[in-house]
Design an enzyme around this catalytic site. Structure first.
Site, PDB file in Angstrom:
ATOM      1  N   CYS A   1       2.599 -31.373  -0.188  1.00 59.38           N
ATOM      2  CA  CYS A   1       3.914 -31.778   0.314  1.00 59.38           C
ATOM      3  C   CYS A   1       4.882 -32.028  -0.829  1.00 59.38           C
ATOM      4  O   CYS A   1       4.573 -32.788  -1.748  1.00 59.38           O
ATOM      5  CB  CYS A   1       3.819 -33.092   1.073  1.00 59.38           C
ATOM      6  SG  CYS A   1       3.078 -32.918   2.658  1.00 59.38           S
TER       7      CYS A   1
ATOM      8  N   GLU B   1       7.692 -20.094   0.070  1.00 59.37           N
ATOM      9  CA  GLU B   1       6.286 -20.489  -0.013  1.00 59.37           C
ATOM     10  C   GLU B   1       5.748 -20.876   1.357  1.00 59.37           C
ATOM     11  O   GLU B   1       6.465 -21.444   2.184  1.00 59.37           O
ATOM     12  CB  GLU B   1       6.130 -21.662  -0.981  1.00 59.37           C
ATOM     13  CG  GLU B   1       6.509 -21.259  -2.386  1.00 59.37           C
ATOM     14  CD  GLU B   1       6.032 -22.221  -3.451  1.00 59.37           C
ATOM     15  OE1 GLU B   1       5.236 -23.128  -3.145  1.00 59.37           O
ATOM     16  OE2 GLU B   1       6.454 -22.055  -4.600  1.00 59.37           O
TER      17      GLU B   1
HETATM   18  N1  SAH Z   1      12.729 -31.401   5.355  1.00 58.17           N
HETATM   19  C1  SAH Z   1      11.605 -31.929   6.078  1.00 58.17           C
HETATM   20  C2  SAH Z   1      10.270 -31.368   5.580  1.00 58.17           C
HETATM   21  C3  SAH Z   1       9.933 -31.799   4.195  1.00 58.17           C
HETATM   22  S1  SAH Z   1       8.283 -31.588   3.597  1.00 58.17           S
HETATM   23  C4  SAH Z   1      11.608 -33.429   5.993  1.00 58.17           C
HETATM   24  O1  SAH Z   1      12.376 -33.985   5.186  1.00 58.17           O
HETATM   25  O2  SAH Z   1      10.860 -34.080   6.720  1.00 58.17           O
HETATM   26  C5  SAH Z   1       7.286 -32.694   4.494  1.00 58.17           C
HETATM   27  C6  SAH Z   1       7.128 -34.119   3.960  1.00 58.17           C
HETATM   28  O3  SAH Z   1       6.751 -34.168   2.582  1.00 58.17           O
HETATM   29  C7  SAH Z   1       8.422 -34.912   4.086  1.00 58.17           C
HETATM   30  O4  SAH Z   1       8.152 -36.171   4.624  1.00 58.17           O
HETATM   31  C8  SAH Z   1       8.850 -35.013   2.646  1.00 58.17           C
HETATM   32  O5  SAH Z   1       9.728 -36.066   2.421  1.00 58.17           O
HETATM   33  C9  SAH Z   1       7.517 -35.179   1.956  1.00 58.17           C
HETATM   34  N2  SAH Z   1       7.585 -34.983   0.501  1.00 58.17           N
HETATM   35  C10 SAH Z   1       8.551 -34.355  -0.208  1.00 58.17           C
HETATM   36  N3  SAH Z   1       8.277 -34.416  -1.527  1.00 58.17           N
HETATM   37  C11 SAH Z   1       7.105 -35.078  -1.652  1.00 58.17           C
HETATM   38  C12 SAH Z   1       6.293 -35.442  -2.771  1.00 58.17           C
HETATM   39  N4  SAH Z   1       6.617 -35.117  -4.019  1.00 58.17           N
HETATM   40  N5  SAH Z   1       5.156 -36.126  -2.520  1.00 58.17           N
HETATM   41  C13 SAH Z   1       4.782 -36.443  -1.248  1.00 58.17           C
HETATM   42  N6  SAH Z   1       5.497 -36.113  -0.160  1.00 58.17           N
HETATM   43  C14 SAH Z   1       6.653 -35.452  -0.356  1.00 58.17           C
END
Ligand code: SAH
Length: 366
Positions: free
Chosen positions: A348, A109
């Site tokens: 996110c 995605e």
């Molecule tokens: N692997 C990377 C990128 C993840 S996506 C990392 O861990 O940073 C980017 C951000 O979205 C990260 O901070 C992740 O923890 C957050 N995230 C993941 N699931 C989420 C959710 N359900 N709601 C809000 N943010 C979320």
């Protein structure tokens, strides 16, 4: 630039002799110029190739009409490296979610987030993710493989072409943990900067943090913004949410982040997901502030975006405001990020490469 070390092109003579497909997307201009000369062509064809794949959006060598037909026919195994559009969904706020199919059939995605003056792409660095964070849909689906350079660059070109607007900002916040695929991610950053023309200062790489990897990233001397997913104000709380925290305690992560700031002079963004009654108490904000005292940093609060597999809830507005206020009281720079694309599961943590119907005859479903 580092592309050649990771490219199938560097592993031997390119072309049909090996039977292994080789990919041109992700390669620099000097590399393409060298490559065409090894094919017995004049080096200006390298410039043509570069402009056809990066600016004109050529998806195959067959489309590069300025190339001699006889030469094109010898390059059956040389691919540009574009993916195909499998599904496309537009959310009410204009966010576009793309499900892209890779050459081996895997789905990833990518999200395009247009606004008045920017076009941001949220790109994936892996198919799935092995980190298994408890609040993240991608992590719930498991891990398949790392993405190659061309598969990351392709995501950006796809959004740019589809929306007819230059991509101005990039966030490595799609599927995957970028620092588990550092070499290809760094090569893709160089390519997106030099070949696609996006400023490194407009790129953000988000990581959950892995021992030694942030230090390694500092050595790459990039100008991108580093975002680190903290999500907990103490080790126990972080461990509840992020399994990999077991092997990498919060104190050690923060220490590596401080070293990164000293080595690069660049500020770090700390991401902190807000989960009601889990980590959203003003006391947690005060605890977080203690960790970040005197640190050149910025806290980005992300109110939880709901996913089906987890029972967490987003805190109330009042609770979010109280958390912000507690951080500000301790002189911590803070902002709240309300993710866009929420209702189309494009926000996110909501990316999961769901099995949807493929697009029919190149027409996107929405
Ligand atoms: N692997 C990377 C990128 C993840 S996506 C990392 O861990 O940073 C980017 C951000 O979205 C990260 O901070 C992740 O923890 C957050 N995230 C993941 N699931 C989420 C959710 N359900 N709601 C809000 N943010 C979320």
């Amino acid at each position: 630039m580092a592309t050649s070390a990771f490219s199938p092109l560097s592993e031997g003579p390119a072309g049909s002799q090996t039977g292994v497909p080789v990919y041109l997307l992700g390669q620099s201009l000097p590399f393409l110029q060298d490559w065409v000369t090894t094919q017995g062509q004049p080096s200006y064809r390298g410039q043509q190739l570069h402009s056809w794949i990066y600016q004109k959006g050529a998806r195959s060598l067959g489309q590069i009409s300025v190339f001699p037909k006889a030469w094109r026919q010898t390059l059956a195994d040389v691919r540009v490296g574009r993916s195909s559009l499998y599904h496309r969904t537009v959310a009410a706020d204009g966010t576009v979610k793309y499900l892209l199919q890779l050459a081996d059939g895997e789905l990833i995605e990518t999200v395009g987030i247009p606004s008045a003056r920017r076009l941001t792409v949220c790109l994936s660095s892996q198919v799935g993710c092995p980190m298994a964070c408890d609040f993240c849909a991608t992590g719930k689906g498991g891990f398949r493989r790392n993405l190659d350079i061309h598969e990351m660059v392709d995501q950006v070109l796809t959004v740019q072409e589809d929306l007819g607007q230059r991509v101005s900002h990039l966030v490595f916040m799609g599927m995957g943990e970028p620092l588990l695929n550092s070499a290809a991610v760094i090569a893709a950053i160089h390519c997106l900067n030099q070949d696609v023309g996006i400023s490194q200062r407009s790129m953000t790489l988000s990581t959950v943090g892995l021992p030694g990897r942030i230090r390694q990233l500092a050595e790459a001397r990039l100008q991108v913004t580093l975002a680190v997913s903290l999500h907990g104000s103490n080790q126990d709380q972080r461990l509840q949410l992020i399994p990999s925290a077991k092997a990498y305690p919060l104190e050690a992560l923060i220490k590596e982040c401080r070293d990164y700031v000293s080595a690069t002079g660049r500020r770090i963004t700390f991401e902190y997901i807000l989960l009601a009654a889990v980590n959203d108490d003003p006391d947690h904000a005060r605890e977080l502030a203690q960790h970040l005292r005197g640190f050149q940093s910025h806290v980005n609060l992300i109110p939880y975006n709901p996913i089906a597999e987890a029972a967490y809830e987003r805190p109330s507005e009042a609770r979010i405001k109280a958390f912000v206020a507690a951080l500000r009281d301790h002189h911590i720079a803070v902002s709240v990020r309300y993710s866009r694309g929420l209702e189309e599961n494009a926000a996110c943590g909501q990316l999961r490469a769901a099995q949807l119907d493929p697009v029919v005859d190149g027409e996107a479903n929405s």
